[in-house]
Design a protein around this motif. Structure first.
Motif, mmCIF file in Angstrom:
data_model
loop_
_atom_site.group_PDB
_atom_site.id
_atom_site.type_symbol
_atom_site.label_atom_id
_atom_site.label_comp_id
_atom_site.label_asym_id
_atom_site.label_seq_id
_atom_site.Cartn_x
_atom_site.Cartn_y
_atom_site.Cartn_z
ATOM 1 N N THR A 50 0.821 -1.213 0.000
ATOM 2 C CA THR A 50 0.000 0.000 0.000
ATOM 3 C C THR A 50 0.857 1.265 0.000
ATOM 4 N N ASN A 98 -7.833 -11.358 -0.923
ATOM 5 C CA ASN A 98 -7.575 -11.324 0.513
ATOM 6 C C ASN A 98 -6.919 -12.599 1.021
ATOM 7 N N CYS A 145 -9.130 -2.537 -2.223
ATOM 8 C CA CYS A 145 -9.770 -1.920 -1.070
ATOM 9 C C CYS A 145 -8.996 -0.694 -0.616
ATOM 10 N N HIS A 146 -7.673 -0.835 -0.516
ATOM 11 C CA HIS A 146 -6.842 0.249 0.000
ATOM 12 C C HIS A 146 -5.840 0.770 -1.026
ATOM 13 N N SER A 204 -6.450 4.361 -1.330
ATOM 14 C CA SER A 204 -7.855 4.051 -1.584
ATOM 15 C C SER A 204 -8.702 5.308 -1.740
ATOM 16 N N TRP A 261 -5.910 -5.605 -0.378
ATOM 17 C CA TRP A 261 -4.983 -4.632 0.188
ATOM 18 C C TRP A 261 -3.808 -4.428 -0.763
#
Length: 539
Positions: free
Chosen positions: A15, A37, A269-270, A286, A312
């Motif tokens: 991230t 995930n 998601c992020h 995100s 992620w």
């Protein structure tokens, strides 16, 4: 790309935008990766399938043959095989197996085989799965609490269930998306699920896009990226735009990305990733405000990075998005090298116009001049690159030449036909006979413009020899068999041996080809020689 470098080509992106190397099985080339995930699933070039944990550290080979695509949801994954069947593993409700229990090994979904349905695309969301057939029919299974499946009933489905009354061209969904977006036959993009369930949007019809066209929707958790193509109001040139939307907001233009020329987007998601036309990968958080270029190793021009966002972290890996023949033809078209005609300030090759239209180059250009600039550009792109993007314009020009355009015909189809067309070949390469006692030169016919486009050595030769000359002697010491194999590669991008070839002789000869003939992308030829040597137990 050599064998020693293949091991580290897949990269995991955190991230923070930092890229980490991933260890892969030796000798594996990736054609697709699903990442989410709980799982990472990789499809290799030989159709074998590998499952990793989500950290991409523990790997095992799965007993699935002929894999072609993998997608990963939040709690499950799907694998599509070349025969149109689908395997699934994970949370039972979204697997389509008719069960609610968890499947600990991938199992084939029986519904499609029993009903003779061939699947061509798959997508996976948080707890649901999507399937697209070759006829444009759409099936889904899993949780439908927010109508995220696009199905009318607010209930769950543990077997694939068909959406009635609509034909689908493309599905958009991701591992952490609670909804689905799909493009219909009219290129309208529709959304279902948490992102849009109460707003009932037809995204392509939003006033904010006006005359722009949605290329891709990339849904994330309560957020959405839209890749849109259209004309820039400032300079009236066609560009790609990226729009960002939160759950409660309207699509908002991300203006900084217009200058980056983004050609693909993906969202988890992020994190979201963008791929640019010049091959850079851009990463943002995100809630995208700023972005940065991910540091990645250089890859050959015929490869491009493919971006896959998980819940992620994300992964990127190089794939052969465009073959080297297309790259060479693009360069040949736009460089104008050896071109002998001109239309609308563009240099064109009479030999290519004659191949495509059946008319002499000067006659073809006179007909083309009766059309608009858009018509001419589309037709020339078809002539050189088999590009049928605007089939309507293309067919209008083709009608004037009494041509039938088959939009299903691929670039490779056309060039294989050209290779087999002996009557239109206009040049000969003279090669020394394999018999050491013979002084005879064997003539191998070719299309002059093909070898000009594909080989730096032949380009240099033609710049220094009489244009009227229709033969050239080859000094590489390649025998006739090896030269025939090389020439076929120039048309087909494939090194192919027949039963008449002796691998020990021709493969050793062919090792000199990439450097000696100055191929633009040497790696693709060398890779194929390497694979053939392995197949024939040559070290």
């Amino acid at each position: 790309m050599n064998q020693s470098s293949e091991k580290q080509l897949m990269k995991k992106i955190s991230t923070t935008g930092t890229a980490y190397s991933v260890d892969l099985p030796k000798g594996i080339r990736i054609i697709d990766v699903g990442f989410g995930n709980s799982y990472c699933v990789m499809i290799a070039h030989d159709g074998s399938v590998y499952e990793f944990n989500n950290q991409i550290k523990v790997m095992k080979k799965i007993n699935i043959k002929n894999g072609m695509k993998a997608v990963v949801g939040h709690v499950h994954y799907l694998v599509l095989t070349r025969d149109g069947m689908v395997y699934s593993k994970g949370d039972g409700l979204c697997l389509g197996l008719g069960e609610t229990s968890t499947a600990t090994t991938p199992m084939m979904i029986p519904y499609f085989q029993e009903n003779n349905v061939k699947i061509v695309d798959i997508k996976a969301g948080v707890s649901h799965s999507y399937f697209l057939t070759e006829d444009g029919d759409y099936y889904a299974c899993g949780r439908n609490t927010s109508k995220q499946l696009g199905l009318p009933e607010i209930k769950s489905f543990n077997v694939p269930t068909q959406l009635k009354g609509k034909k689908i061209k493309e599905i958009f969904s991701k591992s952490y998306s609670y909804g689905i977006f799909f493009k219909d036959e009219k290129d309208q993009v529709w959304g279902h699920g948490e992102q849009v369930v109460n707003r009932k949007k037809n995204y392509s019809a939003l006033e904010i896009f006006k005359d722009k066209k949605i290329v891709k929707a990339a849904p994330g958790y309560q957020k959405l990226l839209l890749l849109v193509k259209g004309k820039d109001a400032k300079d009236n040139k066609e560009k790609n735009f990226v729009y960002f939307e939160t759950r409660n907001g309207e699509p908002t233009l991300w203006p900084q990305l217009t200058k980056e020329n983004v050609i693909d987007v993906d969202f988890g998601c992020h994190q979201c990733l963008m791929l640019t036309k010049d091959g850079r990968v851009l990463a943002s958080g995100s809630a995208p405000k700023n972005y940065k270029t991910v540091r990645l190793p250089a890859i050959p021009k015929y490869l491009t990075w493919k971006i896959v966002c998980g819940s992620w972290d994300s992964v990127v890996f190089p794939i052969a998005d465009t073959n080297t023949l297309i790259l060479d033809m693009k360069e040949f078209q736009h460089s104008g090298l050896f071109a002998d005609l001109e239309i609308l300030d563009q240099k064109v090759h009479s030999s290519i116009l004659k191949w495509r239209t059946g008319k002499e180059g000067t006659d073809a250009t006179e007909i083309l001049k009766t059309f608009s600039e858009k018509h001419i550009n589309q037709f020339l792109d078809w002539c050189y690159l088999c590009d049928a993007t605007n089939i309507k314009l293309l067919q209008e020009v083709a009608k004037a030449f009494d041509l039938q355009i088959d939009p299903k015909k691929t670039f490779d189809d056309y060039f294989l036909e050209l290779y087999r067309d002996e009557d239109s070949k206009d040049f000969e390469i003279l090669v020394k006979d394999d018999d050491e006692n013979s002084e005879e030169l064997i003539a191998i016919p070719v299309h002059k413009w093909v070898i000009q486009a594909r080989s730096g050595l032949f380009r240099e030769m033609f710049q220094n020899i009489n244009e009227e000359k229709n033969q050239v002697k080859d000094f590489s010491e390649l025998g006739p068999d090896s030269m025939e194999i090389f020439i076929k590669f120039l048309y087909t991008n494939t090194v192919e041996l027949t039963a008449d070839h002796v691998p020990e002789f021709v493969l050793q000869d062919l090792e000199i080809v990439p450097e000696y003939y100055k191929l633009n992308e040497k790696e693709i030829f060398s890779e194929q020689i390497h694979e053939l040597k392995k197949l024939n137990n040559m070290n």
